[in-house]
Scaffold this motif. Structure first.
Motif, short mmCIF file in Angstrom:
data_model
loop_
_atom_site.label_atom_id
_atom_site.label_comp_id
_atom_site.label_asym_id
_atom_site.label_seq_id
_atom_site.Cartn_x
_atom_site.Cartn_y
_atom_site.Cartn_z
N ALA A 63 11.43 8.23 0.51
CA ALA A 63 12.22 9.07 -0.39
C ALA A 63 11.61 9.11 -1.79
O ALA A 63 11.61 10.14 -2.45
N ALA A 64 11.03 7.98 -2.22
CA ALA A 64 10.35 7.95 -3.51
C ALA A 64 9.12 8.85 -3.50
O ALA A 64 8.86 9.60 -4.43
N GLY A 93 10.94 12.16 -4.78
CA GLY A 93 11.03 11.71 -6.16
C GLY A 93 12.17 10.75 -6.41
O GLY A 93 12.62 10.59 -7.54
N GLY A 94 12.65 10.11 -5.36
CA GLY A 94 13.76 9.16 -5.49
C GLY A 94 13.33 7.84 -6.10
O GLY A 94 12.15 7.59 -6.33
N ALA A 126 0.83 -1.21 0.00
CA ALA A 126 0.00 0.00 0.00
C ALA A 126 0.87 1.26 0.00
O ALA A 126 0.60 2.21 -0.75
N ILE A 127 1.90 1.26 0.83
CA ILE A 127 2.80 2.41 0.89
C ILE A 127 3.52 2.59 -0.45
O ILE A 127 3.65 3.71 -0.96
N ALA A 128 3.96 1.49 -1.04
CA ALA A 128 4.67 1.55 -2.32
C ALA A 128 3.76 2.07 -3.43
O ALA A 128 4.17 2.89 -4.24
N PHE A 185 11.23 1.16 4.11
CA PHE A 185 10.36 2.28 4.44
C PHE A 185 11.03 3.61 4.08
O PHE A 185 10.41 4.48 3.48
N GLY A 186 12.32 3.74 4.39
CA GLY A 186 13.06 4.95 4.04
C GLY A 186 13.13 5.14 2.53
O GLY A 186 12.97 6.25 2.03
#
Length: 152
Positions: free
Chosen positions: A124-125, A129-130, A12-14, A119-120
């Motif tokens: 950052a993504a 925008g990482g 879900a986070i991704a 998670f980090g």
């Protein structure tokens, strides 16, 4: 069941964070698990997945050379520029860190930090925008930091 919930939360986070590579990886793991193939596939991926991933990533990065878009002249020119020399030095250092990180996670068995690194990477993504490709470098930086702290 606990791992399914954890993987679903990471998924879900991704998805929310548009970290597509993480989302696809989680989906593959969930599908393998739901098909009851995890006892066969997980050890195979765990043992060989990093090497397979590095091979595909390296091949993708080498495509401009293989296709002829980057020539010997381009390569010569980059090695005499400040940006090329900087890239060489940084690549040397990050490759060293990746090796430290792989050792820290696998040989030393410190894989309990993986959720924090994932998670980090996803955060950052989402916010910066990482692209979440740095867990080995992250773990290498962590291993180097731990090594320095233990010396003090």
């Amino acid at each position: 069941m606990d791992s399914n919930i954890t993987l679903t939360i990471i998924l879900a986070i991704a998805v929310f964070g548009k970290a597509n590579s993480v989302a696809v990886a989680v989906c593959i793991l969930l599908i393998v698990k739901l098909l009851n193939l995890d006892q066969f596939v997980y050890p195979l991926i765990e043992k060989n997945g990093v090497n397979w991933g590095l091979i595909v990533l390296t091949a993708a990065i080498l495509i401009p050379i293989a296709s002829g878009r980057i020539t010997i002249t381009n390569i010569k020119d980059v090695f005499i520029s400040w940006i090329g020399i900087t890239a060489l030095i940084l690549s040397f250092f990050t490759t060293y860190l990746s090796g430290l990180g792989l050792n820290y996670l696998t040989v030393q068995g410190n894989n309990d930090v993986i959720p924090a690194m994932i998670f980090g990477s996803v955060l950052a993504a989402v916010f910066l925008g990482g692209v979440p490709v740095g867990p080995l470098i992250t773990s290498g930086m962590l291993a180097l930091f731990v090594k320095l702290i233990k010396k003090v």
